[in-house]
Write an enzyme that holds these catalytic residues in place. Structure first.
Site, PDB file in Angstrom:
ATOM      1  N   ASP A   1       0.828  -1.211   0.000  1.00 25.70           N
ATOM      2  CA  ASP A   1       0.000   0.000   0.000  1.00 25.70           C
ATOM      3  C   ASP A   1       0.861   1.260   0.000  1.00 25.70           C
ATOM      4  O   ASP A   1       2.063   1.222   0.280  1.00 25.70           O
ATOM      5  CB  ASP A   1      -0.952   0.007   1.195  1.00 25.70           C
TER       6      ASP A   1
ATOM      7  N   GLU B   1      -0.695  -1.928   5.230  1.00 28.22           N
ATOM      8  CA  GLU B   1       0.183  -1.851   6.409  1.00 28.22           C
ATOM      9  C   GLU B   1       0.107  -0.480   7.078  1.00 28.22           C
ATOM     10  O   GLU B   1       0.255  -0.366   8.293  1.00 28.22           O
ATOM     11  CB  GLU B   1       1.625  -2.154   6.003  1.00 28.22           C
TER      12      GLU B   1
END
Length: 395
Positions: free
Chosen positions: A82, A140
Site C-alpha cells: 500500500d 500496512e
C-alpha cells in the site's frame, strides 16, 4: 551447484526486472484498503507459474504458495504493497501519476523484489524441499492494518516461521540490519474532545475554558514519560493535533486533541493508557470540564524470535553476498509495524536493508521527497533469498 548459489546467480540476471516493476508500481500507488489494481497486478504476475494463488485474503491480500512436493518446513515471506496520502515532490521521471497518493515508504520496492524472488524460487523448485508462502499484504500503513485480517483468513495455516524486511532510506546503503527481541515499537493512538462552556472573553467567570484545560493536559501528559515510566523503557507520547479555532475575544468551549504513543513493551503500552486516563480525569475535575476519549492500541510491539534472528544474521554473514558491505545489529527502531501480528502467531524475524542514496542525502519515510537507492532491490532479494535457502536446508 548448491541451491543458494543457483538462486543468487539467477537473481543477478533479474535486477533490471525488479527496477522496472518497482517503477511501474511507483507510478500507480493506491491507498490502504483501496489497493484493488495493485492486488490484481500481483495476482496476474503469477499467472501460468507453477504455484497456487489465493486472492482477496483478508481484504486485498494475495497469498501465493510454492510447494516443492517434497517434505520440509514451511516459511512465509511478507511484502506489503500500500501507499500513502502524500503528494509526491521528487521530480523522478517515474513519479506518481495519482494525485495526492505516493509510495513514500518503499512498499513498491518490497513488492518488486518479492515478485522476482518468488518467480525465481518457482523456477528452481526442483532444487529445494518444503513450502514457501508469499504474503503480499495490503494496508500496512493504516490501522488496524492488513496483517490481522489476513491471519484471520488463514494466511498462516501450516506456516512454521515468517520472514520480512523493510528498505530504510536513512540507513547506510549496502548494509543489512537485524535485531533480536523487540525491534519495532507498539503504537497507540488517541483522540480527546474536551467540552467546557464558551463565552465572552470579558466575562470569564461565566465560562469554562476548554483551551486552558487542554493546554494543561498537554503539559501534564508529558509527565507519563518523564515520571511514570521506567527511564530504561523507551516510550514517546506526542500530541500531533490541537484543534481550537474560534474568535480572539471569546473563551472556547471545545478543544480536540489527537496524538500518538510508542513503546517497546506491551506492558508499558497498557500502563501508559491507565496513566493517561488518570491524568485526564484529574484535569476534568480541576477545570470543571467533561471529555470524550478514544484510545486505540493500533499495533503491538514487533518482537523478533531470538533463535530465528540469530539464524538469519548468521546466514547473511555466511552468504558472502558481494553487494552487502556490512551486516549490523540495528538495535530497536522507533516506527511501528503490523508485521507484529505475524510475530505474535509464529516465531518470526523482521530485518532492514539500508537504502540511503549513495551521496548520503536522504529524505525520511512519509516525506514528499522520499526516495531510495534502487540497488536495495537486488540486495533485498539476495538477502531474503539466501536466508530462505539456508532455512529450507538447515533450520
Amino acid at each position: 551447484m548448491r541451491f543458494k548459489e543457483q538462486l543468487l546467480q539467477a537473481l543477478d540476471q533479474k535486477e533490471e526486472k525488479m527496477i522496472e516493476i518497482r517503477r511501474y508500481l511507483h507510478q500507480y500507488p493506491e491507498l490502504s484498503f483501496q489497493e484493488y489494481k495493485t492486488a490484481k497486478y500481483i495476482a496476474d504476475f503469477y499467472e501460468g507459474k507453477d504455484c497456487s494463488v489465493r486472492t482477496g485474503v483478508g481484504g486485498n491480500g494475495v497469498v501465493v504458495t510454492i510447494d516443492s512436493g517434497r517434505a520440509g518446513r514451511t516459511v512465509a515471506l511478507r511484502a506489503d504493497f500500500d501507499a500513502l496520502p502524500i503528494q509526491e515532490n521528487t521530480g523522478l521521471p517515474f513519479s506518481s501519476k495519482i494525485d495526492g497518493v505516493m509510495h513514500a515508504c518503499g512498499h513498491d520496492a518490497h513488492t518488486a523484489y518479492m515478485l522476482v524472488l518468488a518467480e525465481t524460487l518457482i523456477e528452481l523448485k526442483d532444487a529445494w524441499q518444503g513450502k514457501i508462502v508469499i504474503l503480499h499484504q495490503h494496508a500496512e500503513e493504516l490501522p488496524p492494518g492488513g496483517a490481522k485480517a489476513m491471519i484471520a483468513d488463514g494466511c498462516l495455516d501450516g506456516v512454521d516461521n515468517v520472514l520480512g524486511l523493510h528498505v530504510i532510506s536513512n540507513l547506510k546503503n549496502s548494509t543489512v540490519y537485524y535485531h533480536a527481541g523487540s525491534i519495532h515499537t507498539g503504537q497507540s493512538g488517541f483522540k480527546v474532545s474536551i467540552h467546557g462552556r464558551g463565552g465572552h472573553g470579558s466575562m470569564p467567570q461565566d465560562t469554562t475554558d476548554a483551551i486552558l484545560a487542554a493546554s494543561n493536559l498537554v503539559v501534564s501528559l508529558q509527565s507519563i514519560v518523564s515520571r511514570r515510566v521506567d527511564p530504561f523503557e523507551m516510550t514517546t507520547l506526542t500530541i500531533g493535533s490541537f484543534e481550537a479555532s474560534g474568535a480572539s475575544n471569546a473563551v472556547n468551549g471545545k478543544v480536540v486533541l489527537q496524538g500518538d504513543v510508542r513503546t517497546l513493551s506491551g506492558e508499558v503500552q497498557k500502563s501508559v493508557e491507565v496513566e493517561f486516563k488518570r491524568i485526564l480525569d484529574g484535569i476534568a475535575l480541576m477545570y470543571n470540564v467533561t471529555y470524550e476519549l478514544e484510545y486505540r492500541h493500533n499495533y503491538p510491539v514487533t518482537v523478533n524470535n531470538e533463535q530465528l534472528t540469530d539464524f538469519v544474521s548468521a546466514s547473511l554473514k555466511n552468504s558472502d553476498i558481494p553487494e552487502i558491505e556490512a551486516i549490523l545489529d540495528s538495535g530497536a527502531q522507533g516506527p511501528s509495524e503490523d508485521f507484529a501480528y505475524y510475530a505474535q502467531e509464529k516465531p518470526s524475524c523482521y530485518f532492514h536493508v539500508g537504502a540511503a542514496p549513495k551521496d548520503g542525502h536522504f529524505y525520511p519515510h512519509h516525506n514528499e521527497k522520499f526516495m531510495i537507492d534502487e540497488n536495495a532491490l537486488l540486495i533485498s532479494a539476495k538477502a531474503m533469498g539466501a536466508v530462505v535457502a539456508d532455512y529450507l536446508e538447515k533450520y
